[in-house]
Design an enzyme around this catalytic site. Sequence first.
Site, PDB file in Angstrom:
ATOM      1  N   GLU A  65      86.954  67.598 -38.810  1.00 44.44           N
ATOM      2  CA  GLU A  65      85.421  67.750 -38.747  1.00 44.44           C
ATOM      3  C   GLU A  65      85.049  66.631 -37.843  1.00 44.44           C
ATOM      4  O   GLU A  65      85.200  65.419 -38.006  1.00 44.44           O
ATOM      5  CB  GLU A  65      84.645  67.599 -40.091  1.00 44.44           C
ATOM      6  CG  GLU A  65      85.061  68.860 -41.010  1.00 44.44           C
ATOM      7  CD  GLU A  65      83.903  68.897 -42.175  1.00 44.44           C
ATOM      8  OE1 GLU A  65      84.070  69.722 -42.960  1.00 44.44           O
ATOM      9  OE2 GLU A  65      83.704  67.742 -42.517  1.00 44.44           O
ATOM     10  N   CYS A  66      84.375  67.019 -36.793  1.00 39.81           N
ATOM     11  CA  CYS A  66      83.602  65.981 -35.953  1.00 39.81           C
ATOM     12  C   CYS A  66      84.738  64.828 -35.355  1.00 39.81           C
ATOM     13  O   CYS A  66      85.504  65.161 -34.333  1.00 39.81           O
ATOM     14  CB  CYS A  66      82.573  65.379 -36.472  1.00 39.81           C
ATOM     15  SG  CYS A  66      81.451  64.661 -35.531  1.00 39.81           S
ATOM     16  N   ALA A  67      84.710  63.777 -35.933  1.00 41.07           N
ATOM     17  CA  ALA A  67      85.762  62.877 -35.328  1.00 41.07           C
ATOM     18  C   ALA A  67      87.120  63.385 -35.490  1.00 41.07           C
ATOM     19  O   ALA A  67      87.949  63.216 -34.552  1.00 41.07           O
ATOM     20  CB  ALA A  67      85.757  61.518 -36.113  1.00 41.07           C
TER      21      ALA A  67
END
Length: 476
Positions: free
Chosen positions: A351-353
Amino acid sequence: MVSVPAVVIAAPASGSGKTTVATGLIGALRRAGHRVAPFKVGPDYIDPGYHGLAAGRPGRNLDPVLVGPERVVPLYRNGSRDCDLAVVEGVMGLFDGRIDEQRTEPIAEGSTAQIAAMLGAPVILVVDARGHSQSLAALLHGFATFESGIRLGGVILNRVGSERHEQVLRAACARVGLPVLGALPRLAELNVPSRHLGLIPAVEHGAAARAAVDAMTDLVAAHIDLAAVAALAASNTQGDPWDPVAELAAAQPDSSPAPAANGGPQAAPILAMAGGPAFTFGYAEHREMLEAAGARVAVFDPIHDELPHGTAGLVLPGGFPEEHAPDLAANTPLLESILGQAHLGLPIHAECAGLLYLTRSLDGYDMAAVVDAEAEFGPRLTLGYRDAVALTDSPLWRAGERVRGHEFHRTRLTETGDFPPAWAWRSPTGETVREGVVTQHVHASYLHTHPAGNPTAISRFVTTATHFAQTHAAHT
């Protein structure tokens, strides 16, 4: 289980000093002998880190948008176990929440007011006193009477300029019948360093974060009536605490754990979860749910560590990899190991990072190259809740399933390859947005989800990791 009394720390608007007051209050009440349960309204990952330092226990989130309103009270009762008091820091202004043009009621979904009403807890309003004088009475009257289901129990004056200023403000509060629980002077040294997504996470800030929390605690202890705050606290929640085992049992996923390769009992799969300064965005319930589903969670730091031995699944949460790209790129053995394991079918949830870490490069620094894309720091912040639908089957979701998530990033993907997208949703302007990557056993996306709101996805991921562990063991 008796409901633990709580106070909700709110404000008329963002930037009023809620985090300073809430964190200092948690620390000061703990210092006074209370066992304090810390909570944050909404999807914020950073403030709970400071709350956790102050409380000596994990900071948790209460977000009806991401977990469903029916889970808020159970999550509160679970997070406040063994405590005698809870402090809940709000989000934005008291009545600010998810924007819905069709809404007619005053309490917005995901707002601090909604959480206060759900918990039956009084609100303490933190007012930035700069620029306020006698007219503060009119502002407080509005907040106290805007919605009958919210009880405004008192006021904390923040950034007071002088003794005379404090006297005028106290008189304004008395005019509308609201007690002043404390008045904090202006102290620039309490400013905690921030960056493009808000405060720097406590994990990254290290000793300075601890010093900041201690300073907030000292400030609150000296200027706020702790006994009055504790006496004001209340809650009328009922029902059982949140139980990850029960949630998983009720989820009834469409797949069951694969039988052991040798016909014997299943071993708990090892799930490697990235941590350290580059991966600080996560919910305490995530690890609890993975373990309740039968996994063993091994936290590792991608800046320094190797992939834990026997890894059968990889969890890459959010954070700030753009701030640590050179160090992440320098750990070449780990990057190569992750790419090799991905080719073998290692289930990965990013997720994201985590998405950025899986790309070919981030701001010119080599990453794991599991996802055929490059990433860079972008010109604008992307922020907001999303009603998403899964477009592709993955180790967590099935095509067509609907999920509520949250975006919070200032990076973007460039030079992307041709891969199946993970999600689709409607933008505020009505356009269809397709986002994320699903490839082999990888689900990577900018969208943050809350595991407590998605127990079926957690169960599926652990099942997939169990199968990988058995299959991989059978071929090694």
